[in-house]
Design a protein around this motif. Structure first.
Motif, PDB file in Angstrom:
ATOM      1  N   SER A 214       0.725  -1.156   0.071  1.00 22.23           N
ATOM      2  CA  SER A 214       0.102   0.066   0.084  1.00 22.23           C
ATOM      3  C   SER A 214       0.880   1.230   0.046  1.00 22.23           C
ATOM      4  O   SER A 214       1.558   1.415   0.916  1.00 22.23           O
ATOM      5  N   ASN A 215       0.917   1.957  -1.151  1.00 26.76           N
ATOM      6  CA  ASN A 215       1.578   3.250  -1.146  1.00 26.76           C
ATOM      7  C   ASN A 215       1.296   3.876  -2.032  1.00 26.76           C
ATOM      8  O   ASN A 215       0.296   3.616  -3.026  1.00 26.76           O
ATOM      9  N   TYR A 216       1.394   5.444  -2.165  1.00 30.26           N
ATOM     10  CA  TYR A 216       0.585   6.397  -3.047  1.00 30.26           C
ATOM     11  C   TYR A 216       1.840   6.910  -3.966  1.00 30.26           C
ATOM     12  O   TYR A 216       1.654   7.876  -4.782  1.00 30.26           O
ATOM     13  N   SER A 217       2.983   6.221  -4.265  1.00 26.20           N
ATOM     14  CA  SER A 217       3.909   6.765  -5.233  1.00 26.20           C
ATOM     15  C   SER A 217       3.706   6.850  -6.669  1.00 26.20           C
ATOM     16  O   SER A 217       3.930   8.082  -7.091  1.00 26.20           O
ATOM     17  N   ASP A 218       2.705   6.199  -7.364  1.00 26.28           N
ATOM     18  CA  ASP A 218       2.455   6.183  -8.544  1.00 26.28           C
ATOM     19  C   ASP A 218       1.430   7.217  -8.777  1.00 26.28           C
ATOM     20  O   ASP A 218       1.500   8.190  -9.582  1.00 26.28           O
ATOM     21  N   TRP A 219       0.378   7.211  -7.629  1.00 25.76           N
ATOM     22  CA  TRP A 219      -0.430   8.497  -7.793  1.00 25.76           C
ATOM     23  C   TRP A 219       0.068   9.768  -7.633  1.00 25.76           C
ATOM     24  O   TRP A 219      -0.373  10.698  -8.354  1.00 25.76           O
ATOM     25  N   GLN A 220       0.994   9.855  -6.622  1.00 34.15           N
ATOM     26  CA  GLN A 220       1.712  11.263  -6.452  1.00 34.15           C
ATOM     27  C   GLN A 220       2.472  11.451  -7.614  1.00 34.15           C
ATOM     28  O   GLN A 220       2.487  12.878  -7.834  1.00 34.15           O
ATOM     29  N   THR A 221       2.977  10.746  -8.303  1.00 39.01           N
ATOM     30  CA  THR A 221       4.089  11.220  -9.503  1.00 39.01           C
ATOM     31  C   THR A 221       3.145  11.614 -10.290  1.00 39.01           C
ATOM     32  O   THR A 221       3.408  12.658 -11.286  1.00 39.01           O
ATOM     33  N   MET A 222       1.748  10.959 -10.460  1.00 39.95           N
ATOM     34  CA  MET A 222       0.966  11.411 -11.602  1.00 39.95           C
ATOM     35  C   MET A 222       0.461  12.947 -11.443  1.00 39.95           C
ATOM     36  O   MET A 222       0.269  13.529 -12.224  1.00 39.95           O
ATOM     37  N   LEU A 223       0.218  12.954  -9.831  1.00 43.07           N
ATOM     38  CA  LEU A 223      -0.366  14.530  -9.804  1.00 43.07           C
ATOM     39  C   LEU A 223       0.948  15.611  -9.888  1.00 43.07           C
ATOM     40  O   LEU A 223       0.381  16.606 -10.074  1.00 43.07           O
ATOM     41  N   GLN A 224       1.937  14.966  -9.453  1.00 39.59           N
ATOM     42  CA  GLN A 224       3.027  16.190  -9.457  1.00 39.59           C
ATOM     43  C   GLN A 224       3.342  16.712 -10.787  1.00 39.59           C
ATOM     44  O   GLN A 224       3.764  17.748 -11.074  1.00 39.59           O
ATOM     45  N   ILE A 225       2.996  15.714 -12.060  1.00 39.20           N
ATOM     46  CA  ILE A 225       3.395  16.036 -13.435  1.00 39.20           C
ATOM     47  C   ILE A 225       2.286  17.249 -13.533  1.00 39.20           C
ATOM     48  O   ILE A 225       2.794  18.413 -14.299  1.00 39.20           O
ATOM     49  N   ASP A 226       1.166  17.202 -13.385  1.00 37.34           N
ATOM     50  CA  ASP A 226       0.077  18.293 -13.514  1.00 37.34           C
ATOM     51  C   ASP A 226       0.440  19.589 -12.563  1.00 37.34           C
ATOM     52  O   ASP A 226       0.077  20.585 -12.868  1.00 37.34           O
ATOM     53  N   TYR A 227       1.013  19.085 -11.350  1.00 36.95           N
ATOM     54  CA  TYR A 227       1.481  20.142 -10.463  1.00 36.95           C
ATOM     55  C   TYR A 227       2.646  21.051 -11.088  1.00 36.95           C
ATOM     56  O   TYR A 227       2.274  22.492 -11.092  1.00 36.95           O
ATOM     57  N   LYS A 228       3.520  20.414 -11.659  1.00 34.16           N
ATOM     58  CA  LYS A 228       4.701  21.265 -12.412  1.00 34.16           C
ATOM     59  C   LYS A 228       4.141  21.951 -13.550  1.00 34.16           C
ATOM     60  O   LYS A 228       4.568  22.957 -13.751  1.00 34.16           O
ATOM     61  N   LYS A 229       3.159  21.184 -14.255  1.00 30.51           N
ATOM     62  CA  LYS A 229       2.696  22.087 -15.419  1.00 30.51           C
ATOM     63  C   LYS A 229       1.684  23.297 -14.947  1.00 30.51           C
ATOM     64  O   LYS A 229       1.146  24.026 -15.948  1.00 30.51           O
ATOM     65  N   GLY A 230       1.392  23.491 -13.568  1.00 30.83           N
ATOM     66  CA  GLY A 230       0.444  24.383 -13.272  1.00 30.83           C
ATOM     67  C   GLY A 230      -0.998  23.984 -13.489  1.00 30.83           C
ATOM     68  O   GLY A 230      -1.774  25.109 -13.430  1.00 30.83           O
ATOM     69  N   LEU A 231      -1.341  22.899 -13.534  1.00 33.49           N
ATOM     70  CA  LEU A 231      -2.832  22.519 -13.818  1.00 33.49           C
ATOM     71  C   LEU A 231      -3.198  22.248 -12.514  1.00 33.49           C
ATOM     72  O   LEU A 231      -4.715  22.146 -12.491  1.00 33.49           O
ATOM     73  N   LEU A 232      -2.438  21.929 -11.620  1.00 33.85           N
ATOM     74  CA  LEU A 232      -2.839  21.796 -10.205  1.00 33.85           C
ATOM     75  C   LEU A 232      -2.134  22.946  -9.110  1.00 33.85           C
ATOM     76  O   LEU A 232      -1.053  23.204  -9.256  1.00 33.85           O
ATOM     77  N   ASP A 233      -3.046  23.555  -8.334  1.00 37.80           N
ATOM     78  CA  ASP A 233      -2.354  24.329  -7.337  1.00 37.80           C
ATOM     79  C   ASP A 233      -1.845  23.811  -6.280  1.00 37.80           C
ATOM     80  O   ASP A 233      -2.307  22.543  -6.102  1.00 37.80           O
ATOM     81  N   GLU A 234      -1.164  24.478  -5.328  1.00 39.78           N
ATOM     82  CA  GLU A 234      -0.504  23.657  -3.952  1.00 39.78           C
ATOM     83  C   GLU A 234      -1.650  23.167  -3.090  1.00 39.78           C
ATOM     84  O   GLU A 234      -1.595  22.298  -2.903  1.00 39.78           O
TER      85      GLU A 234
END
Length: 326
Positions: free
Chosen positions: A297-317
């Motif tokens: 049980s880990n969130y690494s794949d999920w977090q990586t997916m969100l980080q990609i859009d976070y770095k693109k500015g599609l998700l705010d902090e």
């Protein structure tokens, strides 16, 4: 407000909610008022504060039109009714419950028609291949994450010339091309009973609204082993936890290896562009087999997916922090 009739107010509030794609409306008693809150994609917002006596009239009207007992204010009740919005039927599921001082609360869940959100659909040859297999596909995610919509969209897209039977409690999405059956415990029509009966109808695809206990999990596995494609949901915090949850419900690793084709964990997240995107974390093939063999049980794949859009500015902090753990 006092000059407005309860039925007029109900129409106004439901129109407003449907315009904003609200998923839940809450009537919550306070000391001498009733506050109304609404759950939208970005969280819960206050809508209005009502005088207590007017709010009682509104709740009674909603209960009466939903076949609920308006004389009962403390014990829990459930009801259902429809609402017409822009030539579409929105299904309403109502739940009432009195608090310690016998003041009644009411929650309305709004279930919208199946929508063709092309940017959120599961497309491609990979999904075509998965839907052509026998076995089990499991969706997971919290209430309001679009699991049912995704199941129906996926099935409708890849079920041409196939018989589809859906068992739900209650039926959430009306789909004329599917045979839909609703659980009715009073009539001794439980999930397990309906699954047994449904197999005699020889469907190609069986949709189960939720795997919630050992009996329904066992029947879902049995249906998948008997040559059907079964698509269902199960509550878990991430894609790996789905496997652990199935094992908690009595399903062995051997059985999961035999039938489990795909696991999808899903959340609907509002991007900075104003678009609601379905973020999906998927387990397939070798990764799925490894996860069954060594439960984790880990969130690494999920977090990586969100980080990609976070770095693109599609998700705010704030949004990233809110959803980074599933």
């Amino acid at each position: 407000m006092r000059r407005m009739k309860p039925e007029q107010y109900v129409k106004r509030i439901l129109d407003f909610a449907c315009q904003r794609d609200v998923s839940d409306i809450f009537f919550l008693p306070q000391k001498d008022k009733m506050i109304i809150k609404m759950r939208e994609i970005d969280g819960i917002h206050d809508y209005q504060l009502l005088e207590a006596d007017f709010a009682v009239g509104v709740i009674n009207y909603l209960k009466f039109t939903s076949d609920m007992d308006i004389s009962e204010h403390r014990r829990p009740q459930a009801g259902a009714r429809n609402f017409n919005f822009r030539d579409q039927v929105v299904n309403l599921r109502l739940s009432s419950l009195g608090n310690y001082s016998n003041k009644e609360s009411l929650v309305i869940r709004l279930i919208y028609p199946l929508r063709q959100l092309t940017q959120n659909e599961l497309n491609g040859q990979q999904w075509q291949d998965i839907m052509n297999q026998r076995g089990l596909i499991l969706f997971s995610g919290p209430t309001g994450s679009g699991k049912t919509t995704a199941m129906y969209q996926l099935t409708k897209k890849y079920s041409q010339h196939k018989i589809v039977l859906a068992i739900e409690d209650p039926v959430e999405v009306i789909e004329p091309d599917f045979l839909q059956i609703q659980v009715n415990k009073r009539a001794q029509m439980s999930y397990a009973d309906l699954i047994r009966t449904s197999l005699r109808h020889r469907p190609d695809i069986l949709i189960l609204g939720e795997i919630r206990d050992e009996e329904s999990s066992e029947m879902a596995i049995r249906a998948a082993l008997s040559g059907h494609l079964v698509i269902s949901t199960v509550h878990a915090r991430n894609k790996f936890a789905v496997i652990g949850r199935m094992m908690e419900l009595g399903i062995s690793q051997r059985e999961l290896h035999s039938v489990l084709n795909c696991v999808i964990y899903q959340r609907l997240i509002l991007q900075t562009t104003g678009i609601v995107k379905a973020y999906r974390d998927v387990l397939l093939e070798e990764n799925l087999s490894q996860a069954i063999q060594i439960p984790q049980s880990n969130y690494s794949d999920w977090q990586t997916m969100l980080q990609i859009d976070y770095k693109k500015g599609l998700l705010d902090e704030q949004t990233y922090q809110k959803y980074k753990t599933g």
